[in-house]
Every structure is written in C-alpha cells, then in structure tokens.
Scaffold this motif. Structure first.
Motif, PDB file in Angstrom:
ATOM      1  N   GLU A   1       0.843  -1.450  -0.526  1.00  0.00           N
ATOM      2  CA  GLU A   1      -0.186   0.126   0.252  1.00  0.00           C
ATOM      3  C   GLU A   1       0.641   1.108  -0.075  1.00  0.00           C
TER       4      GLU A   1
ATOM      5  N   GLN B   1       0.384   6.490  -3.515  1.00  0.00           N
ATOM      6  CA  GLN B   1      -0.486   7.363  -3.403  1.00  0.00           C
ATOM      7  C   GLN B   1       1.182   8.659  -2.932  1.00  0.00           C
TER       8      GLN B   1
ATOM      9  N   LYS C   1      -7.120   4.777  -6.436  1.00  0.00           N
ATOM     10  CA  LYS C   1      -7.408   5.244  -4.852  1.00  0.00           C
ATOM     11  C   LYS C   1      -8.777   4.762  -4.221  1.00  0.00           C
ATOM     12  N   ASP C   2      -8.513   4.229  -2.975  1.00  0.00           N
ATOM     13  CA  ASP C   2      -9.727   3.636  -2.239  1.00  0.00           C
ATOM     14  C   ASP C   2     -10.279   5.424  -1.907  1.00  0.00           C
TER      15      ASP C   2
ATOM     16  N   GLY D   1      -8.296   6.244   0.882  1.00  0.00           N
ATOM     17  CA  GLY D   1      -7.318   7.247  -0.109  1.00  0.00           C
ATOM     18  C   GLY D   1      -5.554   6.993  -0.259  1.00  0.00           C
ATOM     19  N   ASN D   2      -6.632   5.073   0.019  1.00  0.00           N
ATOM     20  CA  ASN D   2      -4.798   4.815   0.004  1.00  0.00           C
ATOM     21  C   ASN D   2      -4.810   3.734  -1.709  1.00  0.00           C
ATOM     22  N   MET D   3      -3.614   3.786  -2.161  1.00  0.00           N
ATOM     23  CA  MET D   3      -3.441   3.175  -3.715  1.00  0.00           C
ATOM     24  C   MET D   3      -2.753   1.878  -3.033  1.00  0.00           C
TER      25      MET D   3
END
Length: 191
Positions: A28, A31, A109-110, A114-116
């Motif tokens: 993870e 971003q 992005k989730d 906001g995690n990628m």
C-alpha cells in the motif's frame, strides 16, 4: 518480451520514486510514489551551486523551482526537481536494469482511505530498484536549515546505500525504478 502482442508500448525511460518494503511484491502507499518523466539528474543543481540557485529565487537552469520545504537529492549530491505526485493508476513495465523486468500495477485510490495499492507481477521491489540511483526527500525540522548543511564528503553514495542525513532535515529515502513501457490502452478499453 512484454511488448509483443501490443498490450504495452515502449516509452523513453521515465523514473518512479517508490516507497515500500524492498522484499515485498505488493503493498500500500503508492499515493506517496512519484514520477519523473525525464531524468532529473542532468536537470539538477549541484549542492555546491545552491547559493546561486537561491540567488535566482530557486529557479534552476532547467526551469524548475526549488522548494526549500520539500526538496530532493540524488546520489552525486545533485538537488533534483520534485517528481509528479501521485503516480497515476495503471500498468507500467519497470526494471532496475538488472535481471527483472516486470509489470507494476498501481491501483486507483481507495475512496474511503485514499490509499493506493501497488503490485508487481514478478520479483520484489528490490529486484526492480536501480541500485546505483539513490534519491531522498528532505523537509526542514528547523527554520535555519539549509541544503549547505550536507556533508559534501558523503557523495557519491554507494549503490544500494541509504542517502546521507542533512543536519536540520527529516529525510525519506526512495527507491528508483526505471519505467520502460506503459499499458497500451485503446479508447474502447478505458474505464
């Protein structure tokens, strides 16, 4: 060959600044990964020329602007322009210029965190890291911090070694991956 069949197209080499466990194949935090579309080293400014850069209002000869609150340094003691953040979601053909060339997938992005996420088809992050290229991001801890606090004797940095600390700064080391291809996405395949 990753380029047979037309799924990927070759591009002039670009450079990813990546964070993550070197032994991982996926993770993870993509971003926080960036992209240099051209080699930032030749476009950079030697630490020894920092005073001139400052006199020019931070404008480098290559027409990028130095940010004293967030700056990048490479293994020879050259201040570099920032990469573009974040790295766009997609599939990239990456290599460290050694034995592994593989596909890196950067997921969108989730929406809640906001995690990628990222993942490699083969090998680990270490396997696709170009060891001679070292890079780090520096942010000041003290108002009087200066890139001139760097010890010029710390350069060049040995392949695979961490970048040196600079007094008055927080440092974050980044792995450097070569991007040699991108997914050949036709308009009908775009989402």
């Amino acid at each position: 060959d990753r380029f047979k069949g037309g799924e990927f197209k070759r591009i002039p080499t670009q450079f990813i600044a990546a964070l993550g466990d070197a032994n991982s194949r996926a993770g993870e935090g993509a971003q926080e990964w960036g992209l240099w579309r051209q080699d930032p080293g030749p476009r950079g400014v030697w630490l020894s020329e920092y005073k001139e850069l400052k006199r020019n209002g931070g404008l480098a000869q290559a027409n990028w602007v130095f940010d004293p609150n967030d700056w990048w340094l490479e293994e020879h003691g050259i201040i570099m322009e920032k990469p573009e953040f974040p790295l766009n979601p997609g599939r990239y053909v990456v290599t460290g210029g050694r034995s592994v060339t593989t596909v890196l997938t950067i997921h969108p992005k989730d929406s809640s965190s906001g995690n990628m996420k990222w993942e490699l088809e083969d090998g680990s992050l270490y396997d696709v890291t170009h060891l001679p290229c070292r890079s780090a991001r520096y942010s000041p801890l003290l108002p009087e911090a200066s890139p001139l606090n760097a010890n010029f004797k710390d350069f060049p940095v040995a392949p695979g070694a961490t970048m040196p600390s600079v007094e008055g700064y927080k440092k974050q080391d980044y792995a450097v991956l070569f991007v040699v291809g991108v997914e050949n996405v036709s308009p009908s395949r775009r989402r």
